[in-house]
Design an enzyme around this catalytic site. Sequence first.
Site, PDB file in Angstrom:
ATOM      1  N   TYR A  40     -12.573  76.676  24.963  1.00 11.62           N
ATOM      2  CA  TYR A  40     -12.555  76.988  26.392  1.00 11.62           C
ATOM      3  C   TYR A  40     -12.486  78.506  26.614  1.00 11.62           C
ATOM      4  O   TYR A  40     -13.272  79.066  27.391  1.00 11.62           O
ATOM      5  CB  TYR A  40     -11.356  76.290  27.046  1.00 11.62           C
ATOM      6  CG  TYR A  40     -11.189  76.609  28.501  1.00 11.62           C
ATOM      7  CD1 TYR A  40     -11.904  75.921  29.473  1.00 11.62           C
ATOM      8  CD2 TYR A  40     -10.326  77.613  28.914  1.00 11.62           C
ATOM      9  CE1 TYR A  40     -11.755  76.221  30.818  1.00 11.62           C
ATOM     10  CE2 TYR A  40     -10.170  77.916  30.251  1.00 11.62           C
ATOM     11  CZ  TYR A  40     -10.883  77.224  31.201  1.00 11.62           C
ATOM     12  OH  TYR A  40     -10.732  77.539  32.529  1.00 11.62           O
ATOM     13  N   LYS A  79     -15.481  80.903  28.278  1.00 17.27           N
ATOM     14  CA  LYS A  79     -15.205  81.778  29.424  1.00 17.27           C
ATOM     15  C   LYS A  79     -15.598  83.220  29.083  1.00 17.27           C
ATOM     16  O   LYS A  79     -16.190  83.919  29.898  1.00 17.27           O
ATOM     17  CB  LYS A  79     -13.723  81.717  29.810  1.00 17.27           C
ATOM     18  CG  LYS A  79     -13.340  80.483  30.611  1.00 17.27           C
ATOM     19  CD  LYS A  79     -14.017  80.468  31.972  1.00 17.27           C
ATOM     20  CE  LYS A  79     -13.537  79.341  32.867  1.00 17.27           C
ATOM     21  NZ  LYS A  79     -14.337  79.194  34.096  1.00 17.27           N
ATOM     22  N   PHE A 103       3.174  65.718  34.355  1.00 14.74           N
ATOM     23  CA  PHE A 103       4.600  65.338  34.336  1.00 14.74           C
ATOM     24  C   PHE A 103       4.926  64.381  35.486  1.00 14.74           C
ATOM     25  O   PHE A 103       5.661  63.401  35.301  1.00 14.74           O
ATOM     26  CB  PHE A 103       5.493  66.583  34.410  1.00 14.74           C
ATOM     27  CG  PHE A 103       5.608  67.335  33.105  1.00 14.74           C
ATOM     28  CD1 PHE A 103       5.105  66.804  31.921  1.00 14.74           C
ATOM     29  CD2 PHE A 103       6.225  68.583  33.052  1.00 14.74           C
ATOM     30  CE1 PHE A 103       5.204  67.496  30.714  1.00 14.74           C
ATOM     31  CE2 PHE A 103       6.342  69.275  31.850  1.00 14.74           C
ATOM     32  CZ  PHE A 103       5.824  68.740  30.682  1.00 14.74           C
ATOM     33  N   THR A 148       8.700  75.215  24.371  1.00 15.64           N
ATOM     34  CA  THR A 148       8.979  76.653  24.536  1.00 15.64           C
ATOM     35  C   THR A 148       7.721  77.434  24.935  1.00 15.64           C
ATOM     36  O   THR A 148       7.790  78.660  25.108  1.00 15.64           O
ATOM     37  CB  THR A 148       9.557  77.285  23.241  1.00 15.64           C
ATOM     38  OG1 THR A 148       8.539  77.250  22.224  1.00 15.64           O
ATOM     39  CG2 THR A 148      10.799  76.564  22.762  1.00 15.64           C
ATOM     40  N   GLN A 149       6.586  76.743  25.098  1.00 17.25           N
ATOM     41  CA  GLN A 149       5.383  77.434  25.560  1.00 17.25           C
ATOM     42  C   GLN A 149       5.746  78.123  26.873  1.00 17.25           C
ATOM     43  O   GLN A 149       6.239  77.480  27.793  1.00 17.25           O
ATOM     44  CB  GLN A 149       4.234  76.440  25.834  1.00 17.25           C
ATOM     45  CG  GLN A 149       3.845  75.549  24.687  1.00 17.25           C
ATOM     46  CD  GLN A 149       4.502  74.190  24.807  1.00 17.25           C
ATOM     47  OE1 GLN A 149       5.719  74.079  24.816  1.00 17.25           O
ATOM     48  NE2 GLN A 149       3.709  73.136  24.856  1.00 17.25           N
TER      49      GLN A 149
HETATM   50  O1  LIG Z   1       1.569  66.648  29.523  1.00 16.25           O
HETATM   51  C1  LIG Z   1       1.653  67.861  29.253  1.00 16.25           C
HETATM   52  C2  LIG Z   1       0.687  68.792  29.690  1.00 16.25           C
HETATM   53  C3  LIG Z   1       0.830  70.125  29.345  1.00 16.25           C
HETATM   54  N1  LIG Z   1       1.886  70.538  28.608  1.00 16.25           N
HETATM   55  C4  LIG Z   1       2.036  71.978  28.265  1.00 16.25           C
HETATM   56  O2  LIG Z   1       1.983  72.724  29.454  1.00 16.25           O
HETATM   57  C5  LIG Z   1       1.335  73.976  29.265  1.00 16.25           C
HETATM   58  C6  LIG Z   1       0.314  74.194  30.354  1.00 16.25           C
HETATM   59  O3  LIG Z   1      -0.759  73.280  30.197  1.00 16.25           O
HETATM   60  P1  LIG Z   1      -1.868  73.045  31.326  1.00 16.25           P
HETATM   61  O4  LIG Z   1      -2.734  71.906  30.910  1.00 16.25           O
HETATM   62  O5  LIG Z   1      -1.203  72.974  32.665  1.00 16.25           O
HETATM   63  O6  LIG Z   1      -2.684  74.421  31.357  1.00 16.25           O
HETATM   64  P2  LIG Z   1      -3.393  75.339  30.242  1.00 16.25           P
HETATM   65  O7  LIG Z   1      -2.416  76.441  29.920  1.00 16.25           O
HETATM   66  O8  LIG Z   1      -3.953  74.560  29.114  1.00 16.25           O
HETATM   67  O9  LIG Z   1      -4.662  75.910  31.047  1.00 16.25           O
HETATM   68  C7  LIG Z   1      -4.667  76.322  32.418  1.00 16.25           C
HETATM   69  O10 LIG Z   1      -4.575  77.701  32.512  1.00 16.25           O
HETATM   70  C8  LIG Z   1      -5.607  78.411  31.833  1.00 16.25           C
HETATM   71  C9  LIG Z   1      -5.383  79.881  32.089  1.00 16.25           C
HETATM   72  O11 LIG Z   1      -4.122  80.283  31.721  1.00 16.25           O
HETATM   73  C10 LIG Z   1      -7.000  77.981  32.246  1.00 16.25           C
HETATM   74  O12 LIG Z   1      -7.453  78.672  33.372  1.00 16.25           O
HETATM   75  C11 LIG Z   1      -7.136  76.484  32.401  1.00 16.25           C
HETATM   76  O13 LIG Z   1      -8.313  76.126  33.101  1.00 16.25           O
HETATM   77  C12 LIG Z   1      -5.948  75.846  33.075  1.00 16.25           C
HETATM   78  O14 LIG Z   1      -6.037  74.437  32.985  1.00 16.25           O
HETATM   79  C13 LIG Z   1       0.743  73.937  27.869  1.00 16.25           C
HETATM   80  O15 LIG Z   1       1.406  74.872  27.061  1.00 16.25           O
HETATM   81  C14 LIG Z   1       0.920  72.511  27.390  1.00 16.25           C
HETATM   82  O16 LIG Z   1       1.233  72.435  26.035  1.00 16.25           O
HETATM   83  C15 LIG Z   1       2.826  69.613  28.174  1.00 16.25           C
HETATM   84  O17 LIG Z   1       3.786  69.941  27.518  1.00 16.25           O
HETATM   85  N2  LIG Z   1       2.681  68.293  28.523  1.00 16.25           N
END
Ligand SMILES: O=c1ccn([C@@H]2O[C@H](COP(=O)(O)OP(=O)(O)O[C@H]3O[C@H](CO)[C@H](O)[C@H](O)[C@H]3O)[C@@H](O)[C@H]2O)c(=O)[nH]1
Length: 315
Positions: free
Chosen positions: A145, A149, A188, A206-207
């Site tokens: 991804y 981009k 969630f 811890t992300q």
């Molecule tokens: O059920 C879940 C879903 C997510 N996470 C954690 O939550 C964090 C955020 O995950 P998201 O899916 O909300 O978002 P991403 O960081 O993967 O990506 C988002 O932000 C990015 C830019 O930072 C991009 O723009 C992308 O399109 C957008 O979805 C991650 O570290 C993930 O490991 C969980 O623990 N459990």
Amino acid sequence: MKILVTGGAGFIGSHLVDALMERGHEVKVVDDLSAGSLENIKRWLDNERFEFIKGDLREPSVCSEAVKGVEAVFHLAANPEVRIGAQSPELLYETNVLLTYNILEAMKRENVEYLIFTSSSTVYGDAKIIPTPEDYAPLEPISVYGGVKLAAEALISGYAHTFDIKSLVFRLANIIGERSNHGVIYDFINKLKANPGELEILGDGTQRKSYLHVSDTVEAMLYLFERFKEEGKIFDVYNLGSEDWITVKEIAETVSKGMGLNPKFRFTGGVDGGRGWKGDVKFMRLSIEKAKAKGWKPRMNSYQAVERTVKELLG
Ligand SMILES: O=c1ccn([C@@H]2O[C@H](COP(=O)(O)OP(=O)(O)O[C@H]3O[C@H](CO)[C@H](O)[C@H](O)[C@H]3O)[C@@H](O)[C@H]2O)c(=O)[nH]1
């Protein structure tokens, strides 16, 4: 101004459409409704300044029809899901790179003046400098991804300089708010609706990332586009995010509290040192000094944006 918003029925796109319509612009939306929904833009469907085209931008003819007569294109149509990269690189390539190429070609044919593109913080990969500025190097995405981009950004820069398409790129932090239908808060809430006693958290919790509310995002895009037009530049890049960051565990606590629940947290452990999935950037916070120097700053920090989003998504 007559403006096209690709992906205008989607999450960020529909908020952008609201803001553009409220400011009196003529707005065209093209969307294939694969993730977006007419519900998001229904208040504008009968407005004479508004036009909706249902179409897939992978078809060059759809791009030609969409860009006809507009002065600016806000290109938001894309598959935003980082985690599908390991399974579906082709889908991410098509919806991010091929789509952008098709839009650029159509804009070149129709002499459209401005392109505004929503890129992502994921172009920085595991950045060694945090907060990460726009001129950070080397850009080394760790997800497909992030790779697509960055490829789209590069293509836009090439077209901008070769064909005089004035192009503005926004590298977005994690954007959240009403109408979002993917991502950690949405997940969630759904998991807790299915099982209020236990919440599965991907990775080790811890992300830590920066979250920006969609209302702040749209404000920034429109405000910085005005500055870009005044400056007469051919290409520019801005990070958009909030100045703090928040862990996934803290998000889990905020969502649980917002739902009036006290679930047991179950961490999956994840991959590569606690990431949710392969290519999940563990620590992300962008420097927004460049945007701030132009006079923009977010109204909400990450905590406030998460709290507000939980309320908005719960209705
Ligand atoms: O059920 C879940 C879903 C997510 N996470 C954690 O939550 C964090 C955020 O995950 P998201 O899916 O909300 O978002 P991403 O960081 O993967 O990506 C988002 O932000 C990015 C830019 O930072 C991009 O723009 C992308 O399109 C957008 O979805 C991650 O570290 C993930 O490991 C969980 O623990 N459990």
